[in-house]
Design an enzyme around this catalytic site. Structure first.
Site, PDB file in Angstrom:
ATOM      1  CE1 TYR A  37     -30.172  26.309  96.683  1.00  0.00           C
ATOM      2  CE2 TYR A  37     -30.698  25.768  99.012  1.00  0.00           C
ATOM      3  CZ  TYR A  37     -30.464  25.296  97.810  1.00  0.00           C
ATOM      4  OH  TYR A  37     -29.732  24.082  97.502  1.00  0.00           O
ATOM      5  CD  GLU A  74     -17.947  12.341 119.092  1.00  0.00           C
ATOM      6  OE1 GLU A  74     -17.183  11.966 120.167  1.00  0.00           O
ATOM      7  OE2 GLU A  74     -17.776  12.358 118.253  1.00  0.00           O
ATOM      8  CG  ASP A  77     -16.259   8.200 119.770  1.00  0.00           C
ATOM      9  OD1 ASP A  77     -16.985   7.747 120.574  1.00  0.00           O
ATOM     10  OD2 ASP A  77     -16.792   8.515 118.522  1.00  0.00           O
TER      11      ASP A  77
END
Lengths: 327, 371
Positions: free
Chosen positions: B106, B204, B256
């Site tokens: 920004y 995770e 996973d």
């Protein structure tokens, strides 16, 4: 096929002999009919005519060699004008001539129109919606067919008939002129790109130089060298050391350049080398110098002037976009 | 320009970091002065240009480089942005302040050159990474922070954090809530005081972390649960590396069973492609993969989802990835392509909520020799 010509009855008796005979006649070079009876406009005058009628940026014209259709000799000529004051929107204008007479009516029925529509104009840098049909753009195409027997579609002599030999020649003539248009447009586009790049880099690099000098707390670096290199430019610079004047041509491009450098000096220069010529014109001396500078090389002209001299250098023979004069 | 990765034990102080930055600007300055076109050479940051560093056991950038040259509009813009960013970072270091990567994005809007503003945050993030590489200073030493990733620790570990409000001694079980101890952006401000940790378990997903904590897995097995929160932030990887190096703890990763999760393991263990210049500082090559393995899908008959096309592509691209070129991974990935299925950590719940803490993990960790 024996070398002797076949008897008529042989040809009549066998379809194969007849067809071979026809092919052989087509393949044989037969003396062209005389063409001095034709009245072409010539490519110079086609172009001159376009110049007179249209205020454009680019003109090209072509004249084909004479050809024959059905025993009648004919010549096709074409011209293209592009840009300038020509109207931007809409299709291009087509000017049709037969034996120097303009054809005004039945444009859609004319062989010239068919040929122009058939050409893929996008290849030549013109807009063509759908890839066929009349191209769009600020252009005028003129086509002239001169023949001892111009094949019109009707007695009113409004439109050329679709004779394959004539259509082929029209196409070749138009494509010849269009090729020049293409190279003109390509060049213009690349010049435009170069100009845009120059604009942007000409803004960015000084900003970058300011910033790095701010950060490092040093004075602003000299960015001329980097700029010239980036632009693939030809730079002409003057160095003065007492009475010695040096004009340095730096070629940063990858092609040889041959600039015409004219240095106008208010005091008579001396020790001018042979490569340059000096002309005295009412108290001003024109030092003319045309070096050949290979890509990446530099050339230097050195001469001597006494005291306060004023200089005015003029460089021709190089496109303005590529030239940086600092002299 | 040097592309050396900083040693984990040498922490550049601010003055040095500032000097390195100013050297970058000076380099551009000198190129201008010599009449050269300014340019900046960086290692090519692609999968094909990472090589295994035998000595450190991590993947780092290879020899291929790409050049940002002011010869093109794009390159010139990049260099201009770099010059502005260098100035900003140098000022920030001088004033001893810090800012976030998003703030930098920004802030670039306010720079006086229109060409220097960043078009998106990816661009500014990438530029900061570029500057890290060419200056050999890490982002943390530039005082640039990412947004808080929110990754946490939970386990029998006592540490001392240098906060802006002074030193804090924190026990990562007793002094923290259910959420655990939040890893700060610069984990080098942490000092490890004491611990009863036997191993580090990086997890995770948040759901699985909560399950482990709820079931008291961290107390029962004396393990430190690190929540990776998807692709781990640098700080998470850094603290994992430090736990391994300084406390000599084994690190295992539990994710996973899909191609994206293997990449999470890859970036913990081997280093990520984007920050391969910091692999030595962030990667834990000794980390081991717990699961979910494609083999588990078969063995435990886990509920699955079919592989999407993008999953298959990702798996195939992992087969090309030098980081995954090991017998273990090739076998597992090929098995997964064969069965065409993937499974989440939570799918273990199909066998009961306690299955993961009472059966799956203890069995697997014993098999791996961690327990």
């Amino acid at each position: 096929m024996p070398d002797d010509p076949p008897k008529v009855r042989e040809a009549a008796a066998s379809r194969d002999v007849a067809s071979e005979l026809l092919e052989a006649m087509r393949a044989t070079d037969i003396l062209a009919p005389p063409t001095d009876c034709l009245a072409p406009i010539t490519d110079e005058l086609v172009e001159a005519g376009l110049r007179k009628e249209f205020d454009a940026d680019f003109y090209a014209a072509s004249t084909r060699d004479a050809e024959v259709h059905g025993g009648d000799p004919f010549i096709v000529e074409a011209g293209i004008a592009y840009g300038g004051e020509l109207e931007e929107g809409g299709g291009v204008d087509l000017l049709r001539f037969a034996n120097r007479v303009p054809l005004v009516y039945q444009r859609g029925a004319c062989a010239t129109t068919d040929v122009v529509k058939r050409i893929g104009w996008r290849n030549y840098g013109l807009d063509q919606p759908g890839g066929s049909g009349m191209p769009n753009g600020p252009a005028v195409i003129s086509i002239h067919v001169a023949s001892t027997n111009v094949p019109f579609t009707s007695e009113s002599k409004d439109a050329l008939a679709n004779i394959p030999e004539i259509e082929d020649e029209i196409e070749l003539a138009v494509r010849e002129a269009a090729r020049e248009l293409k190279s003109f447009l390509n060049k213009r586009r690349s010049m435009q790109k170069r100009r845009e790049k120059q604009d942007v880099l000409g803004r960015i690099l000084p900003e970058m130089a300011d910033k790095v000098s701010e950060v490092t707390g040093s004075r602003r670096p000299n960015i001329d060298g980097a700029m010239a290199r980036i632009m693939n430019n030809v730079g002409v610079e003057r160095e003065r050391d007492g009475d010695t004047v040096r004009l340095v041509v730096e070629n940063h491009s990858d092609r040889a350049e041959e600039p015409d450098v004219t240095d106008i000096v208010s005091v008579e220069p001396t020790d001018v080398p042979e490569a340059a010529t000096v002309v005295d014109l009412d108290g001003e001396w024109f030092v003319k110098w045309t070096p050949t500078v290979a890509g990446g090389e530099t050339a230097t002209l050195q001469y001597t002037v006494a005291g306060d001299a004023e200089f005015d250098v003029n460089v021709d023979g190089i496109e303005a976009e590529k030239l940086t004069v600092n002299a | 320009m040097s592309t050396d990765t900083p040693e984990s034990d040498t922490k550049l102080n601010e003055a040095e970091a500032r000097e390195q930055l100013i050297d970058l600007a000076a380099d551009i300055y000198d190129q201008f002065e010599r009449g050269d076109i300014p340019e900046m050479t960086l290692p090519t940051r692609t999968k094909s240009n990472i090589v295994f560093d035998d000595e450190a056991g991590v993947w780092v950038y290879g020899d291929r480089t790409s050049t940002r040259s002011a010869n093109s509009v794009r390159g010139a813009r990049k260099l201009l942005k770099a010059a502005y960013t260098v100035e900003f970072l140098a000022n920030q270091l001088e004033e001893d302040r810090s800012s976030t990567l998003r703030e930098l994005y920004y802030l670039s809007e306010s720079w006086d050159s229109d060409d220097a503003g960043f078009s998106d945050q990816d661009e500014s993030n990438q530029l900061v990474e570029d500057l890290e590489i060419v200056s050999g200073v890490t982002r943390e030493d530039f005082h640039m922070r990412p947004e808080e990733s929110g990754a946490t620790l939970m386990g029998p570990l006592e540490l001392r954090e240098q906060t802006r409000r002074g030193e804090r001694d924190i026990h990562c079980q007793e002094d923290v809530g259910e959420g655990g101890y939040q890893i700060p952006n610069n984990p080098d401000t942490i000092e490890f005081l004491d611990h009863d940790v036997d191993f580090v378990l990086a997890v995770e997903t948040g759901g699985m972390r909560d399950r482990l904590v709820e079931n008291g897995f961290d107390t029962e097995y004396d393990c430190l649960v690190v929540h990776l929160k998807g692709q781990p932030a640098r700080a998470t990887r850094r603290i994992t590396k430090r736990l391994h190096d300084e406390l000599d703890l084994p690190v295992v990763v539990f994710t996973d069973g899909d191609p994206w999760s293997y990449r999470i393991f890859g970036s913990v263990a081997y280093g990520s492609i984007k920050s391969a210049h910091l692999s030595e500082y962030l990667a834990t090559p000794e980390a081991e993969y717990v699961g979910i393995r494609p083999q588990d899908i078969v063995d435990y008959d886990l509920p699955t989802d079919p592989l999407a096309d993008s999953d298959v592509n990702a798996l195939e691209s992992e087969l090309d990835d030098p980081r995954f070129r090991t017998d273990f991974w090739e076998e597992q990935i090929e098995l997964q392509l064969d069965i065409g299925k993937k499974a989440e950590q939570q799918s273990l719940a199909a066998q009961g909520l306690d299955f993961v803490t009472e059966t799956y993990l203890p069995e697997r960790l014993r098999e791996m020799g961690v327990l």
